[in-house]
Design a protein around this motif. Structure first.
Motif, PDB file in Angstrom:
ATOM      1  N   ILE A  67     -21.121 -42.671  15.120  1.00 35.55           N
ATOM      2  CA  ILE A  67     -19.826 -42.461  15.764  1.00 35.55           C
ATOM      3  C   ILE A  67     -19.924 -42.911  17.218  1.00 35.55           C
ATOM      4  N   VAL A  68     -18.981 -43.724  17.627  1.00 38.58           N
ATOM      5  CA  VAL A  68     -18.900 -44.168  19.019  1.00 38.58           C
ATOM      6  C   VAL A  68     -17.644 -43.553  19.626  1.00 38.58           C
ATOM      7  N   TYR A  69     -17.816 -42.887  20.766  1.00 38.32           N
ATOM      8  CA  TYR A  69     -16.687 -42.260  21.440  1.00 38.32           C
ATOM      9  C   TYR A  69     -16.267 -43.076  22.666  1.00 38.32           C
ATOM     10  N   GLY A  70     -14.980 -43.015  22.965  1.00 40.57           N
ATOM     11  CA  GLY A  70     -14.491 -43.739  24.133  1.00 40.57           C
ATOM     12  C   GLY A  70     -13.229 -43.116  24.692  1.00 40.57           C
ATOM     13  N   LEU A  71     -12.916 -43.464  25.928  1.00 36.16           N
ATOM     14  CA  LEU A  71     -11.690 -43.017  26.583  1.00 36.16           C
ATOM     15  C   LEU A  71     -10.845 -44.241  26.919  1.00 36.16           C
ATOM     16  N   VAL A  72      -9.626 -44.274  26.416  1.00 40.75           N
ATOM     17  CA  VAL A  72      -8.720 -45.397  26.653  1.00 40.75           C
ATOM     18  C   VAL A  72      -8.210 -45.338  28.092  1.00 40.75           C
ATOM     19  N   PHE A  73      -8.417 -46.430  28.863  1.00 44.52           N
ATOM     20  CA  PHE A  73      -7.931 -46.418  30.240  1.00 44.52           C
ATOM     21  C   PHE A  73      -7.083 -47.633  30.607  1.00 44.52           C
ATOM     22  N   GLU A  74      -6.902 -48.558  29.668  1.00 47.59           N
ATOM     23  CA  GLU A  74      -6.103 -49.740  29.984  1.00 47.59           C
ATOM     24  C   GLU A  74      -5.694 -50.449  28.700  1.00 47.59           C
ATOM     25  N   LYS A  75      -4.465 -50.989  28.690  1.00 46.48           N
ATOM     26  CA  LYS A  75      -3.991 -51.779  27.553  1.00 46.48           C
ATOM     27  C   LYS A  75      -3.891 -53.228  27.984  1.00 46.48           C
ATOM     28  N   ILE A  76      -4.495 -54.129  27.217  1.00 45.47           N
ATOM     29  CA  ILE A  76      -4.451 -55.549  27.518  1.00 45.47           C
ATOM     30  C   ILE A  76      -4.013 -56.280  26.248  1.00 45.47           C
ATOM     31  N   GLY A  77      -2.755 -56.714  26.231  1.00 43.09           N
ATOM     32  CA  GLY A  77      -2.228 -57.354  25.029  1.00 43.09           C
ATOM     33  C   GLY A  77      -2.200 -56.359  23.881  1.00 43.09           C
ATOM     34  N   GLU A  78      -2.790 -56.741  22.762  1.00 45.09           N
ATOM     35  CA  GLU A  78      -2.874 -55.854  21.605  1.00 45.09           C
ATOM     36  C   GLU A  78      -4.168 -55.055  21.584  1.00 45.09           C
ATOM     37  N   MET A  79      -4.993 -55.255  22.590  1.00 45.83           N
ATOM     38  CA  MET A  79      -6.280 -54.579  22.663  1.00 45.83           C
ATOM     39  C   MET A  79      -6.244 -53.472  23.704  1.00 45.83           C
ATOM     40  N   TYR A  80      -7.248 -52.586  23.616  1.00 43.87           N
ATOM     41  CA  TYR A  80      -7.355 -51.484  24.571  1.00 43.87           C
ATOM     42  C   TYR A  80      -8.736 -51.505  25.222  1.00 43.87           C
ATOM     43  N   ASN A  81      -8.738 -51.300  26.534  1.00 46.69           N
ATOM     44  CA  ASN A  81      -9.979 -51.235  27.292  1.00 46.69           C
ATOM     45  C   ASN A  81     -10.440 -49.774  27.295  1.00 46.69           C
ATOM     46  N   VAL A  82     -11.673 -49.553  26.888  1.00 52.34           N
ATOM     47  CA  VAL A  82     -12.164 -48.200  26.638  1.00 52.34           C
ATOM     48  C   VAL A  82     -13.463 -47.948  27.404  1.00 52.34           C
ATOM     49  N   ILE A  83     -13.568 -46.775  28.028  1.00 50.92           N
ATOM     50  CA  ILE A  83     -14.813 -46.357  28.666  1.00 50.92           C
ATOM     51  C   ILE A  83     -15.709 -45.748  27.599  1.00 50.92           C
ATOM     52  N   PHE A  84     -16.924 -46.235  27.493  1.00 49.92           N
ATOM     53  CA  PHE A  84     -17.877 -45.713  26.519  1.00 49.92           C
ATOM     54  C   PHE A  84     -18.360 -44.328  26.957  1.00 49.92           C
ATOM     55  N   LEU A  85     -18.224 -43.345  26.061  1.00 51.11           N
ATOM     56  CA  LEU A  85     -18.662 -41.980  26.323  1.00 51.11           C
ATOM     57  C   LEU A  85     -19.896 -41.680  25.482  1.00 51.11           C
ATOM     58  N   THR A  86     -20.949 -41.196  26.121  1.00 54.25           N
ATOM     59  CA  THR A  86     -22.186 -40.936  25.401  1.00 54.25           C
ATOM     60  C   THR A  86     -22.329 -39.465  25.008  1.00 54.25           C
ATOM     61  N   THR A  87     -22.936 -39.241  23.865  1.00 52.51           N
ATOM     62  CA  THR A  87     -23.244 -37.878  23.424  1.00 52.51           C
ATOM     63  C   THR A  87     -24.565 -37.405  24.001  1.00 52.51           C
ATOM     64  N   GLU A  88     -25.321 -38.329  24.618  1.00 56.04           N
ATOM     65  CA  GLU A  88     -26.631 -37.996  25.196  1.00 56.04           C
ATOM     66  C   GLU A  88     -26.424 -37.493  26.628  1.00 56.04           C
ATOM     67  N   LEU A  89     -26.240 -36.202  26.764  1.00 54.93           N
ATOM     68  CA  LEU A  89     -25.871 -35.621  28.053  1.00 54.93           C
ATOM     69  C   LEU A  89     -26.958 -35.774  29.111  1.00 54.93           C
ATOM     70  N   VAL A  90     -28.220 -35.643  28.715  1.00 54.64           N
ATOM     71  CA  VAL A  90     -29.306 -35.778  29.684  1.00 54.64           C
ATOM     72  C   VAL A  90     -29.403 -37.215  30.161  1.00 54.64           C
ATOM     73  N   LEU A  91     -29.394 -38.163  29.233  1.00 54.41           N
ATOM     74  CA  LEU A  91     -29.489 -39.572  29.598  1.00 54.41           C
ATOM     75  C   LEU A  91     -28.208 -40.061  30.272  1.00 54.41           C
ATOM     76  N   GLY A  92     -27.128 -39.314  30.112  1.00 53.26           N
ATOM     77  CA  GLY A  92     -25.863 -39.679  30.748  1.00 53.26           C
ATOM     78  C   GLY A  92     -25.896 -39.514  32.253  1.00 53.26           C
ATOM     79  N   GLY A  93     -26.894 -38.823  32.767  1.00 57.30           N
ATOM     80  CA  GLY A  93     -27.095 -38.712  34.210  1.00 57.30           C
ATOM     81  C   GLY A  93     -25.893 -38.180  34.966  1.00 57.30           C
ATOM     82  N   ALA A  94     -25.415 -38.981  35.922  1.00 63.30           N
ATOM     83  CA  ALA A  94     -24.330 -38.546  36.818  1.00 63.30           C
ATOM     84  C   ALA A  94     -22.949 -38.732  36.211  1.00 63.30           C
ATOM     85  N   GLY A  95     -22.872 -39.057  34.917  1.00 65.82           N
ATOM     86  CA  GLY A  95     -21.581 -39.239  34.270  1.00 65.82           C
ATOM     87  C   GLY A  95     -20.763 -37.959  34.231  1.00 65.82           C
TER      88      GLY A  95
END
Length: 282
Positions: A67-95
């Motif tokens: 499963i890949v999680y993301g947050l939609v932050f922009e629409k470009i044409g028929e596509m959506y620009n998404v921020i990749f969200l990680t489930t690895e909280l420790v490796l996510g660092g300052a996120g």
């Protein structure tokens, strides 16, 4: 004098303790990363969900080998620009940490983004406007500011979700060319990948009319808001990917000239520094 000496010795011991603590922390993170790599699955196939439209602020789940999680932050044409969200909280660092009610309880923002069609997404949450602004600010601040174990982790994740770039960015990257012979020249409009203020920050403008320099076997010429990249014969016709500051901007066969539409002039050395050409195997 004895008091000063004792103070200095105490300070040195504290600094040594901090340095030792930092080394132990990095070693711990390296171990976690190695364990993560053993179980991480590369996404090779996506499952359609039937979603027709997404909204800015939607948290989406995309299903494949994982499963890949993301947050939609922009629409470009028929596509959506998404921020990749990680489930690895420790490796996510300052996120920035986001709470959700799905297969996992929490996610962290990363400096990675990708483009996706809504049909592959399931909306599993939504962030409020004030939290969205905090997330977007965190995402921007993290970009190009990570190193060490976090750089290894994010590069690993970019490769793990490479299918998004290959399958979906190609529809935006290989847009209509403005050249009579597309085998000789390819035009890439950077405004399709970066906002105006991002381009200004990435490639700061200069007053000079034009610049032209040779870097190893590549000639870069900047003039009239365009940057021409003249490639050597050994690269022409090769399958490759072009990245600017870590963002994929082109995939396909390399022509003799790659022309970047920037909108302003900038030092050619900046493009050489921030552009990466990756040849595909085979």
């Amino acid at each position: 004098m004895n008091g000063v000496k004792e103070f200095v010795e105490t300070l040195c011991k504290k600094l040594e303790a901090i340095e030792m603590s930092d080394r132990n922390e990095m070693k711990y993170l390296e171990q976690i990363f190695e364990e993560y790599k053993k179980g991480a699955k590369k996404i090779r196939k996506l499952l359609e969900q039937g979603t027709e439209k997404l909204e800015i602020g939607d948290i989406v789940a995309i299903y494949g080998e994982d499963i890949v999680y993301g947050l939609v932050f922009e629409k470009i044409g028929e596509m959506y620009n998404v921020i990749f969200l990680t489930t690895e909280l420790v490796l996510g660092g300052a996120g920035y940490k986001i709470e959700i009610d799905h297969m996992v309880r929490s996610l962290k923002v990363t400096p990675i983004n990708f483009y996706i069609s809504p049909k592959y997404c399931e909306v599993v949450g939504r962030v409020k406007k004030d939290e969205f602004e905090k997330i977007l600010d965190n995402f921007k601040k993290m970009a190009n500011r990570y190193k060490g174990i976090w750089k290894k982790f994010y590069n690993f994740e970019i490769n793990r979700i490479k299918i998004f770039y290959d399958a979906f960015l190609s529809s935006m990257i290989n847009y209509e060319e403005h050249s009579e012979n597309e085998d000789d020249e390819k035009i890439i409009d950077l405004s399709k990948f970066f906002k105006k203020e991002e381009l200004e920050k990435l490639l700061p403008s200069i007053a000079a009319a034009s610049t032209s320099d040779k870097y190893e076997n590549i000639i870069i010429e900047v003039s009239d808001g365009f940057a021409n990249l003249y490639l050597p014969d050994e690269l022409i016709g090769k399958e490759a990917e072009l990245y600017l500051s870590g963002k994929l901007i082109y995939t396909g066969k390399l022509p003799g000239t790659v022309k970047f539409a920037v909108g302003h002039n900038f030092p050619s050395a900046l493009l050489k520094e921030k552009l990466q050409i990756k040849l595909k195997e085979g």
